[in-house]
Design a protein around this motif. Structure first.
Motif, PDB file in Angstrom:
ATOM      1  N   PRO A  51       0.837  -1.190   0.000  1.00  0.00           N
ATOM      2  CA  PRO A  51       0.000   0.000   0.000  1.00  0.00           C
ATOM      3  C   PRO A  51       0.881   1.253   0.000  1.00  0.00           C
ATOM      4  O   PRO A  51       1.859   1.342   0.742  1.00  0.00           O
ATOM      5  N   ARG A  53       1.021   5.692  -1.592  1.00  0.00           N
ATOM      6  CA  ARG A  53       0.332   6.874  -2.108  1.00  0.00           C
ATOM      7  C   ARG A  53       1.332   7.638  -2.966  1.00  0.00           C
ATOM      8  O   ARG A  53       2.539   7.380  -2.914  1.00  0.00           O
ATOM      9  N   LEU A  72      -8.751  -3.197  -6.704  1.00  0.00           N
ATOM     10  CA  LEU A  72      -8.157  -1.941  -6.253  1.00  0.00           C
ATOM     11  C   LEU A  72      -8.727  -1.668  -4.867  1.00  0.00           C
ATOM     12  O   LEU A  72      -9.947  -1.717  -4.674  1.00  0.00           O
ATOM     13  N   ILE A  73      -7.839  -1.409  -3.911  1.00  0.00           N
ATOM     14  CA  ILE A  73      -8.262  -1.138  -2.536  1.00  0.00           C
ATOM     15  C   ILE A  73      -7.694   0.213  -2.117  1.00  0.00           C
ATOM     16  O   ILE A  73      -6.499   0.475  -2.314  1.00  0.00           O
ATOM     17  N   GLU A  74      -8.553   1.065  -1.540  1.00  0.00           N
ATOM     18  CA  GLU A  74      -8.113   2.350  -0.984  1.00  0.00           C
ATOM     19  C   GLU A  74      -8.270   2.306   0.531  1.00  0.00           C
ATOM     20  O   GLU A  74      -9.195   1.678   1.048  1.00  0.00           O
ATOM     21  N   HIS A  84     -13.222  -0.527  -2.133  1.00  0.00           N
ATOM     22  CA  HIS A  84     -12.545  -1.455  -3.029  1.00  0.00           C
ATOM     23  C   HIS A  84     -13.394  -1.645  -4.275  1.00  0.00           C
ATOM     24  O   HIS A  84     -14.597  -1.378  -4.268  1.00  0.00           O
ATOM     25  N   VAL A  98      -6.926   6.804  -9.067  1.00  0.00           N
ATOM     26  CA  VAL A  98      -6.644   7.045  -7.657  1.00  0.00           C
ATOM     27  C   VAL A  98      -6.131   8.469  -7.524  1.00  0.00           C
ATOM     28  O   VAL A  98      -5.190   8.864  -8.220  1.00  0.00           O
ATOM     29  N   TRP A 103      -3.959   6.402  -0.057  1.00  0.00           N
ATOM     30  CA  TRP A 103      -3.310   5.101   0.126  1.00  0.00           C
ATOM     31  C   TRP A 103      -4.055   4.067  -0.699  1.00  0.00           C
ATOM     32  O   TRP A 103      -5.283   4.009  -0.661  1.00  0.00           O
ATOM     33  N   HIS A 104      -3.311   3.221  -1.412  1.00  0.00           N
ATOM     34  CA  HIS A 104      -3.959   2.213  -2.258  1.00  0.00           C
ATOM     35  C   HIS A 104      -3.025   1.054  -2.565  1.00  0.00           C
ATOM     36  O   HIS A 104      -1.812   1.154  -2.392  1.00  0.00           O
ATOM     37  N   THR A 105      -3.624  -0.026  -3.025  1.00  0.00           N
ATOM     38  CA  THR A 105      -2.886  -1.168  -3.538  1.00  0.00           C
ATOM     39  C   THR A 105      -3.736  -1.846  -4.598  1.00  0.00           C
ATOM     40  O   THR A 105      -4.948  -1.629  -4.675  1.00  0.00           O
TER      41      THR A 105
END
Length: 158
Positions: A51, A53, A72-74, A84, A98, A103-105
């Motif tokens: 994760p 940014r 996609l997860i925030e 997500h 994004v 913050w994301h992954t």
């Protein structure tokens, strides 16, 4: 003309499968200091994108899934999932954007997943401050467990 076809995606996927990190990018921008970064990124399910940014420098990140499936997860600043989205072109979801500082992954859910990514240049490695302190940094057993917990928390794994 730049041709994006199955042959290119297959070559890139094969490179990702054979790489230690289980991902591989293919840059279309000729230099790292180009004002717009455009690339393909092949992501196998075993890869781990910590994760992060894009802040200072602030950069939005836009990507389209050309094939495969990912989530996609925030997150908020404490690591709680804010939202997500499962992205799977065959089911009518094609990509995401994004905002800078979020913050994301991404987690690949299918072998052969390839995204087309665009973000503002020039390329700058992500600084330590832009990696989440509440998540593992590298592809370790802890990272695999962390991803599994995330996928369970959003209902993708049981």
């Amino acid at each position: 003309m730049i041709k994006i076809d199955r042959k290119l995606l297959d070559r890139l996927t094969e490179s990702a499968k054979n790489s230690e990190r289980k991902r591989m990018n293919y840059n279309f921008h000729p230099q790292l200091d180009d004002p717009i970064q455009r690339l393909l990124n092949a992501l196998e399910p075993e890869t781990y994108l910590p994760p992060h940014r894009h802040q200072d420098p602030d950069k939005e990140e836009v990507f389209l899934v050309l094939r495969g499936k990912l989530v996609l997860i925030e997150f908020d600043d404490d690591g709680s999932v804010l939202s997500h989205m499962i992205i799977e072109p065959q089911n009518g979801t094609y990509g995401g954007e994004v905002a800078c500082g979020v913050w994301h992954t991404l987690i690949s859910l299918e072998s052969g997943t390839v995204i087309y990514e665009v973000k503002k240049g020039p390329f700058a490695p992500i600084s330590r401050d832009n990696f989440a302190s509440w998540a593992p940094l590298d592809s370790s057993l802890k990272a695999k467990q962390y991803q599994e917990e995330l996928l369970k928390s959003i209902g993708i794994l049981r």
